[in-house]
Design a protein around this motif. Structure first.
Motif, PDB file in Angstrom:
ATOM      1  N   ILE A 105       7.201  -2.532  14.265  1.00  0.00           N
ATOM      2  CA  ILE A 105       7.001  -3.949  13.928  1.00  0.00           C
ATOM      3  C   ILE A 105       5.534  -4.225  13.573  1.00  0.00           C
ATOM      4  O   ILE A 105       5.255  -4.732  12.485  1.00  0.00           O
ATOM      5  N   PRO A 106       4.561  -3.888  14.432  1.00  0.00           N
ATOM      6  CA  PRO A 106       3.165  -4.116  14.007  1.00  0.00           C
ATOM      7  C   PRO A 106       2.752  -3.225  12.839  1.00  0.00           C
ATOM      8  O   PRO A 106       1.896  -3.609  12.039  1.00  0.00           O
ATOM      9  N   MET A 107       3.373  -2.048  12.697  1.00  0.00           N
ATOM     10  CA  MET A 107       3.076  -1.223  11.523  1.00  0.00           C
ATOM     11  C   MET A 107       3.511  -1.936  10.251  1.00  0.00           C
ATOM     12  O   MET A 107       2.806  -1.906   9.239  1.00  0.00           O
ATOM     13  N   GLY A 108       4.671  -2.571  10.300  1.00  0.00           N
ATOM     14  CA  GLY A 108       5.149  -3.327   9.146  1.00  0.00           C
ATOM     15  C   GLY A 108       4.249  -4.508   8.836  1.00  0.00           C
ATOM     16  O   GLY A 108       3.937  -4.780   7.667  1.00  0.00           O
ATOM     17  N   HIS A 134      -0.319  -6.669   5.396  1.00  0.00           N
ATOM     18  CA  HIS A 134      -1.694  -7.164   5.286  1.00  0.00           C
ATOM     19  C   HIS A 134      -2.631  -6.158   4.624  1.00  0.00           C
ATOM     20  O   HIS A 134      -3.861  -6.302   4.699  1.00  0.00           O
ATOM     21  N   GLY A 135      -2.058  -5.119   4.003  1.00  0.00           N
ATOM     22  CA  GLY A 135      -2.869  -4.194   3.225  1.00  0.00           C
ATOM     23  C   GLY A 135      -3.592  -3.126   4.012  1.00  0.00           C
ATOM     24  O   GLY A 135      -4.520  -2.506   3.503  1.00  0.00           O
ATOM     25  N   GLN A 195       3.612  -4.451  -0.996  1.00  0.00           N
ATOM     26  CA  GLN A 195       3.248  -4.382   0.422  1.00  0.00           C
ATOM     27  C   GLN A 195       4.277  -5.103   1.275  1.00  0.00           C
ATOM     28  O   GLN A 195       4.647  -4.629   2.345  1.00  0.00           O
ATOM     29  N   ASP A 196       4.702  -6.267   0.800  1.00  0.00           N
ATOM     30  CA  ASP A 196       5.656  -7.058   1.577  1.00  0.00           C
ATOM     31  C   ASP A 196       6.982  -6.328   1.750  1.00  0.00           C
ATOM     32  O   ASP A 196       7.536  -6.310   2.846  1.00  0.00           O
ATOM     33  N   GLY A 230       6.498  -3.479   4.157  1.00  0.00           N
ATOM     34  CA  GLY A 230       6.334  -4.033   5.504  1.00  0.00           C
ATOM     35  C   GLY A 230       7.650  -4.507   6.094  1.00  0.00           C
ATOM     36  O   GLY A 230       7.964  -4.223   7.250  1.00  0.00           O
ATOM     37  N   TRP A 231       8.435  -5.232   5.300  1.00  0.00           N
ATOM     38  CA  TRP A 231       9.717  -5.731   5.802  1.00  0.00           C
ATOM     39  C   TRP A 231      10.695  -4.604   6.088  1.00  0.00           C
ATOM     40  O   TRP A 231      11.464  -4.688   7.057  1.00  0.00           O
ATOM     41  N   VAL A 232      10.671  -3.546   5.288  1.00  0.00           N
ATOM     42  CA  VAL A 232      11.557  -2.405   5.569  1.00  0.00           C
ATOM     43  C   VAL A 232      11.162  -1.766   6.900  1.00  0.00           C
ATOM     44  O   VAL A 232      12.019  -1.421   7.721  1.00  0.00           O
ATOM     45  N   CYS A 233       9.883  -1.635   7.139  1.00  0.00           N
ATOM     46  CA  CYS A 233       9.401  -1.066   8.406  1.00  0.00           C
ATOM     47  C   CYS A 233       9.818  -1.951   9.583  1.00  0.00           C
ATOM     48  O   CYS A 233      10.336  -1.461  10.589  1.00  0.00           O
ATOM     49  N   ILE A 234       9.621  -3.248   9.465  1.00  0.00           N
ATOM     50  CA  ILE A 234      10.009  -4.182  10.526  1.00  0.00           C
ATOM     51  C   ILE A 234      11.517  -4.159  10.730  1.00  0.00           C
ATOM     52  O   ILE A 234      12.004  -4.076  11.869  1.00  0.00           O
ATOM     53  N   ALA A 235      12.276  -4.210   9.636  1.00  0.00           N
ATOM     54  CA  ALA A 235      13.743  -4.258   9.730  1.00  0.00           C
ATOM     55  C   ALA A 235      14.309  -2.988  10.358  1.00  0.00           C
ATOM     56  O   ALA A 235      15.207  -3.057  11.210  1.00  0.00           O
TER      57      ALA A 235
END
Length: 161
Positions: free
Chosen positions: A29-32, A37-38, A53-54, A57-62
């Protein structure tokens, strides 16, 4: 090994895997968020960086949240649930490992022949190593290596006959 002992060993392996996979799911989650945030993406010339980036990031969070849900919701602590969670957690590290590895290859060989597009980066080899390590660590938690070994031995014995 008796059936009861085998079940106990399997259960212990699954519990140890889950003790490692749950923190991984939480860390995604924080990695995403950092990716959004670049903070990720160096060297800058890797194929996965063509995605926004978004999105990355969302794939990592999801995948982190989905793996966490699978691990927490699986009340039986099954091997299948553990493998599903590990597969979800493997997505982004493998994408990054493969992408940075490919960027390293691009740095050596001009694959498209015109010197334009992705030119790669010699730094990519260094950047890909942690992602390969993370991928291997997750994979080792998801796979029953003894079962794979038995299958290989059985095939070898079968081919000799």
């Amino acid at each position: 090994m008796t059936r009861i002992e085998h079940a106990a060993v399997t259960r212990d392996r699954i519990l140890r895997a889950r003790l490692w996979l749950i923190p991984c799911a939480l860390i995604w989650i924080p990695m995403g968020i950092g990716t959004m945030h670049g903070l990720a993406g160096k060297p800058r010339d890797a194929p996965h960086l063509l995605l926004s980036q978004d999105l990355r990031g969302w794939v990592c969070i999801a995948t982190g949240l989905a793996a966490l849900v699978v691990l927490v919701a699986d009340r039986h602590r099954s091997e299948r649930g553990t493998r599903v969670a590990a597969a979800l957690l493997l997505i982004m590290p493998l994408v990054r490992a493969l992408s940075y590895s490919l960027a390293g290859v691009y740095a050596i060989v001009d694959l498209d022949g015109d010197g334009e597009g992705l030119t790669g980066s010699p730094d990519a080899y260094y950047t890909c190593l942690p992602w390969w390590t993370i991928s291997l660590a997750i994979l080792t938690q998801a796979v029953n290596w003894r079962h794979i070994g038995r299958c290989i031995v059985a095939r070898v014995r079968g081919s000799r006959e």
